[in-house]
Design a protein around this motif. Structure first.
Motif, PDB file in Angstrom:
ATOM      1  N   ILE A  33      17.411   9.988  -1.704  1.00  0.00           N
ATOM      2  CA  ILE A  33      18.465   9.312  -0.936  1.00  0.00           C
ATOM      3  C   ILE A  33      17.891   8.623   0.297  1.00  0.00           C
ATOM      4  CG2 ILE A  33      20.597   9.646   0.382  1.00  0.00           C
ATOM      5  CD1 ILE A  33      21.333  11.915  -1.484  1.00  0.00           C
ATOM      6  N   VAL A  34      17.158   9.385   1.100  1.00  0.00           N
ATOM      7  CA  VAL A  34      16.686   8.854   2.387  1.00  0.00           C
ATOM      8  C   VAL A  34      15.513   7.902   2.194  1.00  0.00           C
ATOM      9  CG1 VAL A  34      15.742   9.459   4.644  1.00  0.00           C
ATOM     10  CG2 VAL A  34      17.524  10.883   3.607  1.00  0.00           C
ATOM     11  N   LEU A  35      14.426   8.400   1.625  1.00  0.00           N
ATOM     12  CA  LEU A  35      13.220   7.566   1.496  1.00  0.00           C
ATOM     13  C   LEU A  35      13.467   6.386   0.567  1.00  0.00           C
ATOM     14  CD1 LEU A  35      10.271   7.152   2.208  1.00  0.00           C
ATOM     15  CD2 LEU A  35       9.650   8.650   0.300  1.00  0.00           C
ATOM     16  N   ARG A  36      14.200   6.615  -0.507  1.00  0.00           N
ATOM     17  CA  ARG A  36      14.446   5.525  -1.458  1.00  0.00           C
ATOM     18  C   ARG A  36      15.244   4.389  -0.800  1.00  0.00           C
ATOM     19  NH1 ARG A  36      17.728   3.910  -6.011  1.00  0.00           N
ATOM     20  NH2 ARG A  36      16.362   3.277  -7.730  1.00  0.00           N
ATOM     21  N   ALA A  37      16.272   4.735  -0.025  1.00  0.00           N
ATOM     22  CA  ALA A  37      17.053   3.701   0.660  1.00  0.00           C
ATOM     23  C   ALA A  37      16.201   2.953   1.679  1.00  0.00           C
ATOM     24  CB  ALA A  37      18.263   4.333   1.343  1.00  0.00           C
ATOM     25  N   ALA A  38      15.338   3.687   2.401  1.00  0.00           N
ATOM     26  CA  ALA A  38      14.482   3.046   3.399  1.00  0.00           C
ATOM     27  C   ALA A  38      13.489   2.088   2.751  1.00  0.00           C
ATOM     28  CB  ALA A  38      13.747   4.106   4.211  1.00  0.00           C
ATOM     29  N   VAL A  39      12.911   2.494   1.613  1.00  0.00           N
ATOM     30  CA  VAL A  39      11.955   1.618   0.916  1.00  0.00           C
ATOM     31  C   VAL A  39      12.670   0.382   0.373  1.00  0.00           C
ATOM     32  CG1 VAL A  39      10.372   1.443  -1.042  1.00  0.00           C
ATOM     33  CG2 VAL A  39      10.386   3.506   0.381  1.00  0.00           C
TER      34      VAL A  39
ATOM     35  N   LYS B 186      23.429   1.767   0.487  1.00  0.00           N
ATOM     36  CA  LYS B 186      22.496   2.868   0.247  1.00  0.00           C
ATOM     37  C   LYS B 186      21.984   3.446   1.562  1.00  0.00           C
ATOM     38  CE  LYS B 186      22.546   2.920  -4.248  1.00  0.00           C
ATOM     39  NZ  LYS B 186      23.088   4.105  -4.961  1.00  0.00           N
ATOM     40  N   LEU B 187      21.723   2.587   2.540  1.00  0.00           N
ATOM     41  CA  LEU B 187      21.279   3.059   3.852  1.00  0.00           C
ATOM     42  C   LEU B 187      22.387   3.852   4.539  1.00  0.00           C
ATOM     43  CD1 LEU B 187      19.378  -0.159   4.984  1.00  0.00           C
ATOM     44  CD2 LEU B 187      18.334   2.081   4.616  1.00  0.00           C
ATOM     45  N   ASP B 188      23.613   3.371   4.430  1.00  0.00           N
ATOM     46  CA  ASP B 188      24.749   4.115   5.002  1.00  0.00           C
ATOM     47  C   ASP B 188      24.908   5.471   4.323  1.00  0.00           C
ATOM     48  OD1 ASP B 188      25.446   2.191   6.868  1.00  0.00           O
ATOM     49  OD2 ASP B 188      26.822   1.156   5.499  1.00  0.00           O
ATOM     50  N   ASP B 189      24.736   5.499   2.996  1.00  0.00           N
ATOM     51  CA  ASP B 189      24.838   6.773   2.267  1.00  0.00           C
ATOM     52  C   ASP B 189      23.770   7.752   2.749  1.00  0.00           C
ATOM     53  OD1 ASP B 189      26.930   5.730   0.825  1.00  0.00           O
ATOM     54  OD2 ASP B 189      25.724   5.246  -0.950  1.00  0.00           O
TER      55      ASP B 189
ATOM     56  N   THR C  87       0.825  -1.212   0.000  1.00  0.00           N
ATOM     57  CA  THR C  87       0.000   0.000   0.000  1.00  0.00           C
ATOM     58  C   THR C  87       0.860   1.263   0.000  1.00  0.00           C
ATOM     59  OG1 THR C  87      -0.154   0.033   2.428  1.00  0.00           O
ATOM     60  CG2 THR C  87      -1.863  -1.181   1.225  1.00  0.00           C
ATOM     61  N   LEU C  88       2.143   1.132   0.337  1.00  0.00           N
ATOM     62  CA  LEU C  88       3.075   2.257   0.231  1.00  0.00           C
ATOM     63  C   LEU C  88       3.372   2.498  -1.249  1.00  0.00           C
ATOM     64  CD1 LEU C  88       5.028   4.360   1.371  1.00  0.00           C
ATOM     65  CD2 LEU C  88       6.711   2.526   1.654  1.00  0.00           C
ATOM     66  N   LEU C  89       2.923   3.602  -1.778  1.00  0.00           N
ATOM     67  CA  LEU C  89       3.003   3.829  -3.220  1.00  0.00           C
ATOM     68  C   LEU C  89       4.429   4.006  -3.702  1.00  0.00           C
ATOM     69  CD1 LEU C  89      -0.097   6.154  -3.702  1.00  0.00           C
ATOM     70  CD2 LEU C  89       0.101   3.701  -4.125  1.00  0.00           C
ATOM     71  N   TYR C  90       5.334   4.428  -2.830  1.00  0.00           N
ATOM     72  CA  TYR C  90       6.732   4.545  -3.253  1.00  0.00           C
ATOM     73  C   TYR C  90       7.329   3.185  -3.602  1.00  0.00           C
ATOM     74  CZ  TYR C  90       6.691   9.392  -1.700  1.00  0.00           C
ATOM     75  OH  TYR C  90       6.409  10.730  -1.560  1.00  0.00           O
ATOM     76  N   VAL C  91       6.737   2.097  -3.107  1.00  0.00           N
ATOM     77  CA  VAL C  91       7.179   0.756  -3.493  1.00  0.00           C
ATOM     78  C   VAL C  91       7.060   0.571  -4.994  1.00  0.00           C
ATOM     79  CG1 VAL C  91       6.512  -1.691  -3.352  1.00  0.00           C
ATOM     80  CG2 VAL C  91       6.733  -0.321  -1.259  1.00  0.00           C
ATOM     81  N   HIS C  92       6.042   1.178  -5.597  1.00  0.00           N
ATOM     82  CA  HIS C  92       5.779   1.022  -7.031  1.00  0.00           C
ATOM     83  C   HIS C  92       6.404   2.145  -7.860  1.00  0.00           C
ATOM     84  CE1 HIS C  92       2.786  -1.801  -5.470  1.00  0.00           C
ATOM     85  NE2 HIS C  92       2.389  -0.833  -4.661  1.00  0.00           N
ATOM     86  N   HIS C  93       7.092   3.076  -7.196  1.00  0.00           N
ATOM     87  CA  HIS C  93       7.674   4.224  -7.909  1.00  0.00           C
ATOM     88  C   HIS C  93       9.146   4.409  -7.548  1.00  0.00           C
ATOM     89  CE1 HIS C  93       3.898   5.857  -9.602  1.00  0.00           C
ATOM     90  NE2 HIS C  93       3.338   5.363  -8.513  1.00  0.00           N
ATOM     91  N   LEU C  94       9.842   3.307  -7.282  1.00  0.00           N
ATOM     92  CA  LEU C  94      11.260   3.415  -6.945  1.00  0.00           C
ATOM     93  C   LEU C  94      12.056   4.051  -8.075  1.00  0.00           C
ATOM     94  CD1 LEU C  94      12.133   0.127  -5.017  1.00  0.00           C
ATOM     95  CD2 LEU C  94      12.302   2.464  -4.175  1.00  0.00           C
ATOM     96  N   ARG C  95      11.691   3.728  -9.294  1.00  0.00           N
ATOM     97  CA  ARG C  95      12.436   4.307 -10.425  1.00  0.00           C
ATOM     98  C   ARG C  95      12.223   5.812 -10.502  1.00  0.00           C
ATOM     99  NH1 ARG C  95      11.983   5.754 -15.693  1.00  0.00           N
ATOM    100  NH2 ARG C  95      13.768   5.291 -17.055  1.00  0.00           N
ATOM    101  N   ASP C  96      11.016   6.262 -10.141  1.00  0.00           N
ATOM    102  CA  ASP C  96      10.720   7.694 -10.230  1.00  0.00           C
ATOM    103  C   ASP C  96      11.503   8.507  -9.210  1.00  0.00           C
ATOM    104  OD1 ASP C  96       8.852   7.381 -12.299  1.00  0.00           O
ATOM    105  OD2 ASP C  96       7.307   6.798 -10.859  1.00  0.00           O
ATOM    106  N   ILE C  97      11.891   7.881  -8.085  1.00  0.00           N
ATOM    107  CA  ILE C  97      12.664   8.630  -7.090  1.00  0.00           C
ATOM    108  C   ILE C  97      14.147   8.262  -7.141  1.00  0.00           C
ATOM    109  CG2 ILE C  97      10.724   9.049  -5.523  1.00  0.00           C
ATOM    110  CD1 ILE C  97      11.611   6.694  -3.861  1.00  0.00           C
ATOM    111  N   ASP C  98      14.556   7.662  -8.251  1.00  0.00           N
ATOM    112  CA  ASP C  98      15.985   7.488  -8.499  1.00  0.00           C
ATOM    113  C   ASP C  98      16.610   8.873  -8.657  1.00  0.00           C
ATOM    114  OD1 ASP C  98      18.288   7.260 -10.716  1.00  0.00           O
ATOM    115  OD2 ASP C  98      18.183   5.378  -9.601  1.00  0.00           O
TER     116      ASP C  98
END
Length: 665
Positions: free
Chosen positions: A123-129, A175-178, A89-100
């Motif tokens: 950087i932050v949200l993308r690594a967490a997802v 990525k999480l460390d970054d 249900t987290l929409l960023y799961v389906h939009h990882l490429r968009d937040i590259d």
């Protein structure tokens, strides 16, 4: 849906329309039936959300809120819900490429608000997802091994959404460390939210490292990572959870109806996420379970594994482990090749006899061969095959869900009878006359009975925990459990003089004798006070009895040479009821007082048996719970006149109060 409706409106009678990926499911979905859970095409006004923009800049507190909510949904996935109803249900799961980073900076033409840096997304949200998805992938891989059951314990349907299966864990950890490093150097994020985001990223990193680690390869490293994850969780709990406005963009980062756009054949269900406090409490239990996995991996005692498996079901706190943890424990015990990643089955057979009666199987085998009097060879291969068939599934079954565990135990009783039958036949063909009186081989069949009778006891008593018994069945169940314990006590009494004094085996037997005596008192009392609830209509009682105890009357028992010990016998119980009615109702409070005294003696002596190990405190807690069960029954009649007027309907059963015994309302 609108497009499909237009196609159908243009169809002529007797014509068919064929489309790629258009199946019976899609054709049925066209029909509006007015039920949102089944008709995925029906969208009511309350479910309409504005279009989601994955690169819309967010405040740091909004990112924190999203990460907390995603973590809450992850715990719901571990609780057995679908990914499509939780993590997906987290929409960023389906939009990882968009937040590259490369894609997002190109798409974001306008200058961003300094308080909403785009790096919080890229950087932050993308690594967490990514870390969230990889943790789900690690859980999915473990659960798919078969220690937990798909659609029963957990839901394996990914809905064709990637869990980053092909991405290596070290890449995501980097990525999480970054992301943590960027936060530490950024002046655009206020210090308070910088620390909050770092705590969440470090917790995710620790969870991923622990779920990806194998304690058998590096015990110390595994335990250190679990401890580090607990520390990060405590850091996360120090600060207050973020509180965002109802119109915040973060509110639209979750779509509970995402299943409409996924390859999913199940009805949509909105799963409310737990609160921040509930999520943290669940994570504490999760990490405690992982800590226990690391400790169990170091335990080489079968009886300790057996003991902990029982305690985890008998004690309400901590609660029953999640499917992932139960599967992880099973994999730790047996990975399909070796036991505890280092032992063969021969080791297991030796440990079984060593821990049960204090003598290794190699010693018993040598004595059997030297004293064998019958023709041919002793059936030692058959004995070993029986133990191979029994022990590993038995230990693994201790971490099944309660109903499946009970079913496994019921089915395994035939194999335990086969093992007992083999031991009796071996004993009967030995030169017993010339053996010393204290020779263990005289009591060899009791080795099988100790384990078989404890399984029968668990099968009967677990029926109360699972709320299986009708009110008229309860008196017999308690009476039968007491009869099983009586035979169990006889076996222990016959074996106790033959084991080494002050050994772990002797301490365990002494503990079991006292515990079983107390349990027998409680069961006897419970049977007496439930007796008025029993139905003596044979047309109803006998069919119900044979349905409930069909596991004890399987046809396979006819193939054994020796009779089955401690079978349920309804006619004896009915005769006992008749005698009780003739002689007057006995006073049930006496056995309760005795049971309480025995249990308090065990607690005060700190006798938790010989195999409890570091779980001795859990066994003591189990004894305290039994003392509470005695206290709950302390209002039972003390004199005969009170018993004659006692209303059995006042008895209540609640597994949350005690899994087995009633209390008076």
């Amino acid at each position: 849906m609108i497009l499909i409706s237009l196609f159908f409106s243009e169809l002529e009678p007797q014509n068919l329309l064929f489309m790629e990926n258009f199946t019976l499911l899609e054709s049925m979905s066209v029909l509006e039936i007015g039920e949102p859970r089944l008709d995925s095409g029906l969208i009511i006004e309350e479910q309409v959300q504005p279009p989601f923009n994955p690169i819309a800049p967010l405040l740091p507190e909004e990112v924190c809120w999203i990460l907390d909510r995603a973590l809450a949904y992850e715990t719901e996935f571990h609780a057995g819900n679908f990914l499509a109803h939780t993590v997906h249900t987290l929409l960023y799961v389906h939009h990882l490429r968009d937040i590259d980073p490369d894609v997002a900076f190109i798409a974001s033409a306008s200058k961003t608000d300094p308080s909403r840096p785009l790096e919080l997304l890229t950087i932050v949200l993308r690594a967490a997802v990514q870390g969230l998805l990889k943790c789900c992938d690690c859980a999915w891989r473990e659960l798919a091994k078969g220690g937990a059951y798909d659609t029963e314990d957990w839901q394996s349907d990914k809905c064709e959404v990637s869990l980053l299966e092909g991405v290596p864990v070290p890449f995501i950890i980097k990525k999480l460390d970054d992301a943590v490093n960027w936060l530490s150097q950024s002046s655009q994020v206020p210090p308070h939210w910088r620390s909050a985001l770092q705590a969440r990223l470090q917790l995710r990193k620790s969870l991923l490292q622990v779920m990806n680690a194998d304690p058998a390869h590096d015990r110390l490293e595994f335990q250190n990572r679990v401890s580090l994850a607990k520390e990060h969780l405590r850091r996360l709990q120090i600060g207050q959870p973020p509180d965002i406005e109802p119109d915040s963009l973060a509110q639209f980062a979750f779509d509970p109806y995402i299943g409409r756009r996924l390859q999913m054949a199940n009805p949509i269900r909105v799963v409310p996420p737990p609160t921040f406090q509930q999520t943290c409490q669940t994570l504490h239990h999760f990490l405690d379970g992982l800590h226990e996995v690391g400790i169990l991996e170091t335990v080489d005692d079968l009886t300790t594994w057996d003991t902990i498996g029982y305690l985890r079901l008998w004690l309400p706190d901590p609660p029953l482990r999640t499917p992932y943890l139960r599967s992880r424990i099973q994999s730790t015990f047996y990975d399909g090749f070796l036991l505890l990643n280092r032992y063969s089955f021969d080791w297991m057979i030796n440990r079984f006899f060593q821990e049960t009666v204090g003598i290794t199987y190699d010693s018993i085998k040598a004595t059997i061969i030297s004293r064998w009097t019958s023709g041919g060879e002793p059936p030692l291969k058959k004995l070993e095959r029986s133990l191979h068939t029994l022990l590993t599934p038995h230990i693994r079954a201790l971490w099944h869900n309660p109903p499946r565990r009970r079913r496994h135990f019921m089915k395994s009783l035939v194999e335990w009878q086969n093992f007992y039958d083999t031991l009796v036949n071996i004993r009967n063909n030995l030169d017993v006359e010339n053996m010393p009186q204290g020779q263990l081989l005289r009591q060899l069949p009791n080795v099988a009975l100790l384990w078989r009778l404890s399984i029968i006891r668990e099968v009967v008593l677990s029926g109360f925990q699972l709320e299986l018994y009708a009110k008229e069945e309860r008196s017999f169940a308690y009476w039968y459990a007491a009869q099983v314990m009586e035979v169990h006590l006889q076996c222990l009494d016959s074996l106790l003089p033959m084991v080494q004094a002050e050994s772990s085996v002797q301490l365990e037997m002494s503990y079991q004798i006292q515990l079983l005596t107390a349990l027998q008192c409680l069961c006897t009392t419970s049977s007496l006070v439930c007796m008025p609830l029993t139905s003596f209509d044979s047309a109803r009682t006998y069919p119900s009895f044979f349905r409930r105890y069909k596991w004890a009357f399987r046809e396979e028992y006819d193939n054994f040479q020796n009779p089955v010990v401690a079978q349920p016998e309804l006619h004896k119980f009915i005769h006992l009821c008749g005698e009780t009615l003739k002689t007057g109702n006995p006073i049930p409070s006496g056995p309760i007082v005795l049971a309480r005294s025995i249990l308090l003696g065990l607690i005060e002596s700190n006798n938790s048996g010989g195999w409890a190990g570091v779980w001795a405190s859990d066994r003591i807690q189990f004894l305290h719970n039994l003392v509470s069960a005695c206290d709950n029954l302390s209002h039972l009649p003390m004199i005969l006149n009170q018993m004659n007027t006692f209303d059995a309907s006042l008895l209540k059963w609640d597994p949350a109060v005690h899994p087995w015994f009633p209390f008076t309302s």
